[in-house]
Scaffold this active site. Structure first.
Site, PDB file in Angstrom:
ATOM      1  N   GLU A 289      13.062  -5.560   2.342  1.00  0.00           N
ATOM      2  CA  GLU A 289      13.114  -4.219   1.747  1.00  0.00           C
ATOM      3  C   GLU A 289      13.431  -3.115   2.757  1.00  0.00           C
ATOM      4  OE1 GLU A 289      10.233  -4.317  -2.054  1.00  0.00           O
ATOM      5  OE2 GLU A 289       9.164  -4.471  -0.150  1.00  0.00           O
TER       6      GLU A 289
HETATM    7  C1  ACM Z   1       8.179  -8.598  -0.668  1.00  0.00           C
HETATM    8  O1  ACM Z   1       7.566  -8.807  -1.748  1.00  0.00           O
HETATM    9  N1  ACM Z   1       8.604  -7.390  -0.357  1.00  0.00           N
HETATM   10  C2  ACM Z   1       8.427  -9.662   0.280  1.00  0.00           C
END
Ligand code: ACM
Length: 477
Positions: A289
């Site tokens: 992310e």
């Molecule tokens: C995640 O759930 N951002 C690995």
């Protein structure tokens, strides 16, 4: 004598091979002895301690005991056999770890152990759970108690998500503000859950987990999910200006600065420290992310950081976004999303990298069970018990077949957690479902069978004060 209601195969995860001899059984009572080879005395002591609770009496250890523990080098390391007749219970493990998994099987069957032979070994070498300490901190004692519950289902890795935007949860000598500022009061989501592990506490958790044959996998999430770093050390931000603490649950807004040398001095200090206190083979560097990291910066950062675990004797794991860059040879890729395919993960598998399967719509323990769940999130949909059970890791991603899989993991993110009871509510009964996916051969599993076997845990969890979710999918009566 209590009635014999269990069958030999009434175990979770279901064993690879079960050959019942229904005419025979062995009943463990106070005074039943355990005899062991000296190398397995620790496992014997654990077994005797647990059986003593089951039968509410003493279980002596010594020669001539009817429960016999042995090691058999002809078996695979995590394999075991359990042979039960009217006069003895004979457990053999390939190593002490295999023996310990056999002990877990025996403990699920005790005190009246049905006759016959179980031959068992895991499908995958990595059978993981993850606990997020960053969004809500749990103490060393709470983590150790959780390890005990995981090991009952032959989970052999506990991944600790130690750092994120909200908080930093591991002492790093030389960088005291990480924990004094970003591990202090008010650093959990919505201001809950302050705290951090000192290196001594972390070592204690690692050693305790090892006593349950569980390997700790530490994660330092980078280059995103680092607001806690920048809040503690503004010198590491792009312009050197302070940033406020953030305890909301947004993601994707923070990033280590790829073009700043100080970033790499910091990262290498952290990785060296974590590698030094971690005896297990893996060090997880996150990588997920990074929505505010330009793609070129992400590549630059990871090309310098992904080799560092290897430099300090560890094998790097990253969330599957890392598969967008050239990976060091041993790097492991952890798939976590809900999409039906992922080109980069498939390419990494084709190049020989091992993959951990943790698709959020199957394995994320922080997803709500259904619309009424009081805890959890729902961005990956609702994950009821059948959804977490009724899938196969080798079918999940095109280009990621059985040989590419290192294993399966069930992550538990802690944005909505405030207590151990909350952990338990989201973990049970889904974690046992995923443990069976990770351990048992595909041919031995079925939802109807699992549904029947898991029901027997309801009364045990109630007796042990474990706050499990009484899913309407299971006939708990
Ligand atoms: C995640 O759930 N951002 C690995």
């Amino acid at each position: 004598m209590p009635p014999l209601t269990k069958q030999l195969g009434d175990v979770i995860p279901v064993p690879a091979s079960v050959r019942p001899v229904p005419a025979a059984s062995f009943t463990i009572i106070p005074g039943t002895g355990v005899s062991t080879v000296p190398e397995a005395s620790g496992v014997a002591a654990y077994l005797a301690g647990e059986l003593a609770k089951t039968v509410d009496g003493t279980i002596p250890i010594g020669p001539g005991g009817a429960i016999v523990l042995e090691l058999d080098p002809a078996l695979a390391a995590e394999a075991y056999t359990l042979a039960v007749d009217d006069t003895s219970v004979r457990l053999r493990g390939g190593t002490r770890q295999g023996l310990f998994w056999g002990v877990q099987t025996l403990l699920q069957l005790a005190p009246v152990v049905p006759g016959g032979v179980i031959e068992d070994e895991p499908r995958y070498e990595y059978r993981g759970a993850m606990l997020d300490l960053a969004r809500h901190f749990f103490t060393a004692g709470e983590i150790k108690a959780h390890v005990d519950l995981l090991a009952q289902f032959k989970i052999n890795h506990l991944h600790l998500h130690l750092t994120d935007d909200q908080g930093w949860r591991l002492e790093i000598p030389g960088w005291p503000l990480l924990t004094s500022v970003s591990g202090g009061e008010g650093t959990g989501v919505d201001g809950a859950g302050p705290g951090f592990l000192t290196l001594a506490e972390y070592a204690d958790v690692v050693a305790y987990a090892a006593s349950r044959f569980v390997t700790i996998v530490p994660e330092i999430d980078m280059p995103g999910h680092v607001n806690a770093v920048h809040h503690a050390y503004p010198a590491l931000t792009a312009d050197g200006e302070p940033v406020p603490r953030r305890t909301d649950a947004e993601v994707g807004y923070s990033s280590l600065v790829a073009g700043k040398e100080e970033t790499y001095a910091f990262v290498e200090d952290v990785i060296r420290t974590v590698a030094d206190v971690t005896p297990g083979p893996y060090l997880h560097i996150g990588g997920d992310e990074c929505l505010s990291t330009p793609a070129e910066d992400y590549r630059t950062f990871l090309s310098r950081v992904l080799p560092l675990p290897g430099k300090y004797g560890k094998r790097a794991i990253g969330w599957h976004e890392i598969a967008a860059v050239d990976l060091p040879e041993a790097a492991v890729v952890q798939f976590w999303r809900i999409e039906a395919a992922d080109e980069n993960t498939a390419r990494a598998a084709a190049e020989g990298h091992r993959i951990i399967m943790a698709p959020a719509d199957r394995t994320y323990l922080d997803m709500k069970y259904d619309a009424d769940s009081k805890l959890g999130l729902d961005w990956a949909g609702h994950v009821d018990v059948r959804r977490s059970y009724d899938w196969d890791p080798a079918d999940r991603l095109p280009g990621v077949a059985e040989e590419a899989l290192l294993g399966v993991e069930a992550p538990l993110w802690s944005e909505t957690l405030r207590s151990v009871a909350d952990i338990q509510y989201l973990t049970f009964p889904r974690l046992p479902a995923i443990a069976e996916v990770a351990w048992s051969p595909r041919s031995a599993r079925s939802w109807e069978s699992f549904r029947g076997r898991i029901a027997a845990f309801g009364p045990r969890w109630e007796a042990a004060g474990i706050n499990y979710y009484r899913s309407p999918e299971i006939d708990w009566s």
